[in-house]
Design a protein around this motif. Structure first.
Motif, PDB file in Angstrom:
ATOM      1  N   LEU A  34       0.850  -1.192   0.000  1.00  0.00           N
ATOM      2  CA  LEU A  34       0.000   0.000   0.000  1.00  0.00           C
ATOM      3  C   LEU A  34       0.885   1.240   0.000  1.00  0.00           C
ATOM      4  O   LEU A  34       1.838   1.330   0.778  1.00  0.00           O
ATOM      5  N   PHE A  35       0.582   2.195  -0.856  1.00  0.00           N
ATOM      6  CA  PHE A  35       1.300   3.461  -0.951  1.00  0.00           C
ATOM      7  C   PHE A  35       0.558   4.461  -0.070  1.00  0.00           C
ATOM      8  O   PHE A  35      -0.577   4.851  -0.370  1.00  0.00           O
ATOM      9  N   LEU A  36       1.169   4.818   1.050  1.00  0.00           N
ATOM     10  CA  LEU A  36       0.534   5.650   2.071  1.00  0.00           C
ATOM     11  C   LEU A  36       1.300   6.947   2.266  1.00  0.00           C
ATOM     12  O   LEU A  36       2.490   7.029   1.937  1.00  0.00           O
ATOM     13  N   GLY A  37       0.642   7.935   2.840  1.00  0.00           N
ATOM     14  CA  GLY A  37       1.303   9.195   3.151  1.00  0.00           C
ATOM     15  C   GLY A  37       0.669   9.870   4.346  1.00  0.00           C
ATOM     16  O   GLY A  37      -0.513   9.661   4.637  1.00  0.00           O
ATOM     17  N   VAL A  38       1.486  10.654   5.043  1.00  0.00           N
ATOM     18  CA  VAL A  38       1.033  11.452   6.185  1.00  0.00           C
ATOM     19  C   VAL A  38       1.415  12.903   5.887  1.00  0.00           C
ATOM     20  O   VAL A  38       2.539  13.165   5.436  1.00  0.00           O
ATOM     21  N   PRO A  39       0.504  13.853   6.114  1.00  0.00           N
ATOM     22  CA  PRO A  39       0.874  15.259   5.915  1.00  0.00           C
ATOM     23  C   PRO A  39       2.143  15.594   6.709  1.00  0.00           C
ATOM     24  O   PRO A  39       2.291  15.195   7.865  1.00  0.00           O
ATOM     25  N   VAL A  40       3.078  16.331   6.069  1.00  0.00           N
ATOM     26  CA  VAL A  40       4.373  16.601   6.696  1.00  0.00           C
ATOM     27  C   VAL A  40       4.248  17.374   8.003  1.00  0.00           C
ATOM     28  O   VAL A  40       5.123  17.246   8.861  1.00  0.00           O
ATOM     29  N   GLU A  41       3.172  18.127   8.199  1.00  0.00           N
ATOM     30  CA  GLU A  41       3.016  18.846   9.467  1.00  0.00           C
ATOM     31  C   GLU A  41       2.917  17.892  10.645  1.00  0.00           C
ATOM     32  O   GLU A  41       3.165  18.276  11.780  1.00  0.00           O
ATOM     33  N   GLN A  42       2.510  16.651  10.401  1.00  0.00           N
ATOM     34  CA  GLN A  42       2.360  15.669  11.464  1.00  0.00           C
ATOM     35  C   GLN A  42       3.614  14.806  11.637  1.00  0.00           C
ATOM     36  O   GLN A  42       3.666  14.011  12.562  1.00  0.00           O
ATOM     37  N   VAL A  43       4.594  14.969  10.745  1.00  0.00           N
ATOM     38  CA  VAL A  43       5.798  14.130  10.784  1.00  0.00           C
ATOM     39  C   VAL A  43       6.932  14.897  11.450  1.00  0.00           C
ATOM     40  O   VAL A  43       7.250  16.015  11.062  1.00  0.00           O
ATOM     41  N   GLN A  44       7.535  14.277  12.455  1.00  0.00           N
ATOM     42  CA  GLN A  44       8.690  14.877  13.113  1.00  0.00           C
ATOM     43  C   GLN A  44       9.973  14.499  12.384  1.00  0.00           C
ATOM     44  O   GLN A  44      10.831  15.336  12.143  1.00  0.00           O
ATOM     45  N   GLU A  45      10.118  13.214  12.052  1.00  0.00           N
ATOM     46  CA  GLU A  45      11.296  12.735  11.331  1.00  0.00           C
ATOM     47  C   GLU A  45      11.056  11.322  10.840  1.00  0.00           C
ATOM     48  O   GLU A  45      10.077  10.678  11.213  1.00  0.00           O
ATOM     49  N   VAL A  46      11.969  10.864   9.998  1.00  0.00           N
ATOM     50  CA  VAL A  46      11.939   9.515   9.448  1.00  0.00           C
ATOM     51  C   VAL A  46      13.286   8.883   9.754  1.00  0.00           C
ATOM     52  O   VAL A  46      14.331   9.501   9.540  1.00  0.00           O
ATOM     53  N   LEU A  47      13.247   7.658  10.281  1.00  0.00           N
ATOM     54  CA  LEU A  47      14.475   6.981  10.693  1.00  0.00           C
ATOM     55  C   LEU A  47      14.526   5.552  10.176  1.00  0.00           C
ATOM     56  O   LEU A  47      13.481   4.919   9.985  1.00  0.00           O
ATOM     57  N   ARG A  48      15.752   5.047  10.028  1.00  0.00           N
ATOM     58  CA  ARG A  48      15.926   3.622   9.762  1.00  0.00           C
ATOM     59  C   ARG A  48      15.484   2.854  10.999  1.00  0.00           C
ATOM     60  O   ARG A  48      15.136   3.441  12.016  1.00  0.00           O
ATOM     61  N   TYR A  49      15.589   1.541  10.926  1.00  0.00           N
ATOM     62  CA  TYR A  49      15.198   0.676  12.034  1.00  0.00           C
ATOM     63  C   TYR A  49      15.905   1.088  13.319  1.00  0.00           C
ATOM     64  O   TYR A  49      17.098   1.389  13.325  1.00  0.00           O
ATOM     65  N   GLN A  50      15.158   1.115  14.399  1.00  0.00           N
ATOM     66  CA  GLN A  50      15.690   1.401  15.734  1.00  0.00           C
ATOM     67  C   GLN A  50      15.384   0.196  16.617  1.00  0.00           C
ATOM     68  O   GLN A  50      14.281  -0.352  16.553  1.00  0.00           O
ATOM     69  N   ARG A  51      16.343  -0.184  17.430  1.00  0.00           N
ATOM     70  CA  ARG A  51      16.115  -1.286  18.354  1.00  0.00           C
ATOM     71  C   ARG A  51      15.018  -0.907  19.338  1.00  0.00           C
ATOM     72  O   ARG A  51      14.957   0.237  19.801  1.00  0.00           O
ATOM     73  N   MET A  52      14.163  -1.887  19.667  1.00  0.00           N
ATOM     74  CA  MET A  52      13.012  -1.639  20.533  1.00  0.00           C
ATOM     75  C   MET A  52      13.087  -2.468  21.801  1.00  0.00           C
ATOM     76  O   MET A  52      13.647  -3.557  21.808  1.00  0.00           O
ATOM     77  N   THR A  53      12.468  -1.937  22.831  1.00  0.00           N
ATOM     78  CA  THR A  53      12.283  -2.660  24.082  1.00  0.00           C
ATOM     79  C   THR A  53      10.827  -3.103  24.136  1.00  0.00           C
ATOM     80  O   THR A  53       9.921  -2.278  23.967  1.00  0.00           O
ATOM     81  N   ALA A  54      10.609  -4.398  24.331  1.00  0.00           N
ATOM     82  CA  ALA A  54       9.247  -4.936  24.374  1.00  0.00           C
ATOM     83  C   ALA A  54       8.472  -4.366  25.550  1.00  0.00           C
ATOM     84  O   ALA A  54       9.042  -4.036  26.591  1.00  0.00           O
ATOM     85  N   VAL A  55       7.156  -4.282  25.388  1.00  0.00           N
ATOM     86  CA  VAL A  55       6.261  -3.802  26.439  1.00  0.00           C
ATOM     87  C   VAL A  55       5.321  -4.956  26.783  1.00  0.00           C
ATOM     88  O   VAL A  55       4.430  -5.276  25.995  1.00  0.00           O
ATOM     89  N   PRO A  56       5.533  -5.606  27.936  1.00  0.00           N
ATOM     90  CA  PRO A  56       4.661  -6.725  28.310  1.00  0.00           C
ATOM     91  C   PRO A  56       3.197  -6.300  28.378  1.00  0.00           C
ATOM     92  O   PRO A  56       2.877  -5.201  28.833  1.00  0.00           O
ATOM     93  N   ARG A  57       2.322  -7.177  27.901  1.00  0.00           N
ATOM     94  CA  ARG A  57       0.874  -7.000  27.964  1.00  0.00           C
ATOM     95  C   ARG A  57       0.357  -5.791  27.181  1.00  0.00           C
ATOM     96  O   ARG A  57      -0.753  -5.317  27.410  1.00  0.00           O
ATOM     97  N   ALA A  58       1.166  -5.275  26.272  1.00  0.00           N
ATOM     98  CA  ALA A  58       0.737  -4.144  25.438  1.00  0.00           C
ATOM     99  C   ALA A  58      -0.190  -4.655  24.333  1.00  0.00           C
ATOM    100  O   ALA A  58      -0.166  -5.837  23.987  1.00  0.00           O
ATOM    101  N   PRO A  59      -1.002  -3.778  23.765  1.00  0.00           N
ATOM    102  CA  PRO A  59      -1.822  -4.188  22.612  1.00  0.00           C
ATOM    103  C   PRO A  59      -0.946  -4.742  21.498  1.00  0.00           C
ATOM    104  O   PRO A  59       0.233  -4.393  21.375  1.00  0.00           O
ATOM    105  N   HIS A  60      -1.532  -5.602  20.681  1.00  0.00           N
ATOM    106  CA  HIS A  60      -0.809  -6.295  19.613  1.00  0.00           C
ATOM    107  C   HIS A  60      -0.032  -5.335  18.697  1.00  0.00           C
ATOM    108  O   HIS A  60       1.071  -5.641  18.258  1.00  0.00           O
ATOM    109  N   ALA A  61      -0.601  -4.178  18.374  1.00  0.00           N
ATOM    110  CA  ALA A  61       0.043  -3.238  17.448  1.00  0.00           C
ATOM    111  C   ALA A  61       1.258  -2.537  18.059  1.00  0.00           C
ATOM    112  O   ALA A  61       2.094  -2.014  17.332  1.00  0.00           O
TER     113      ALA A  61
END
Length: 175
Positions: free
Chosen positions: A24-51
């Motif tokens: 899917l080709f998607l877009g967000v208005p630039v006023e709502q975008v702070q920055e775009v980054l490559r992959y960043q390592r994440m820390t899991a959040v137990p019991r968080a929603p699936h998304a």
């Protein structure tokens, strides 16, 4: 199902940060975008929603990372494929939308936003403001506030597509 009932004309100078999620080709208005980054390592959040795939440390600021594939009810990324981050501002918070690939910033000023097609899955309709026909593609314009609302996200993602069942078309653009 949520569909636009009136056509919205994009403001002069309006631009969108574009990206791809499962073709899917998607877009967000630039006023709502702070920055775009490559992959960043994440820390899991137990019991968080699936998304919610985790938290990232963005120069000392802790940011929730939401997988847009999960949010849209799409199949998970293939094993080993790392997402990119589109960092958006929504309701006074900073949130990372995990996407498959980053596109360009495109100008859509003065263009008319078409209603969201009724035949899109409701999980996609819930986050799309409307569609923008472009030369050779169709841009789905995302409402960042609705995209980060995990309360309405599907809990069961679609099954992953195998090469034999994967569609050979996309909604537009070239990833």
């Amino acid at each position: 199902m949520t569909t636009a009932t009136t056509r919205e004309v994009m403001a002069p100078g309006q631009q969108c940060c574009t990206f791809w999620v499962d073709g899917l080709f998607l877009g967000v208005p630039v006023e709502q975008v702070q920055e775009v980054l490559r992959y960043q390592r994440m820390t899991a959040v137990p019991r968080a929603p699936h998304a919610v795939h985790g938290l990232i440390n963005l120069r000392g600021q802790i940011v929730t990372a939401l997988d847009l594939r999960c949010r849209l009810g799409l199949p998970p990324r293939a094993e080993g494929e790392l997402p990119a981050n589109v960092i958006v501002r929504s309701r006074g918070e900073v949130v990372s939308l995990l996407v498959d690939d980053i596109g360009d910033v495109i100008t859509i000023a003065g263009a008319e936003l078409q209603p969201t097609p009724a035949n899109l899955p409701s999980s996609i309709q819930d986050v799309v403001r409307g569609v923008m026909p472009l030369d050779g593609s169709i841009l789905l314009v995302v409402d960042a506030d609705r995209a980060v609302d995990v309360a309405t996200a599907p809990e069961n993602p679609a099954p992953a597509l195998t090469p034999a069942t994967a569609p050979h078309t996309t909604t537009g653009g070239t990833p």
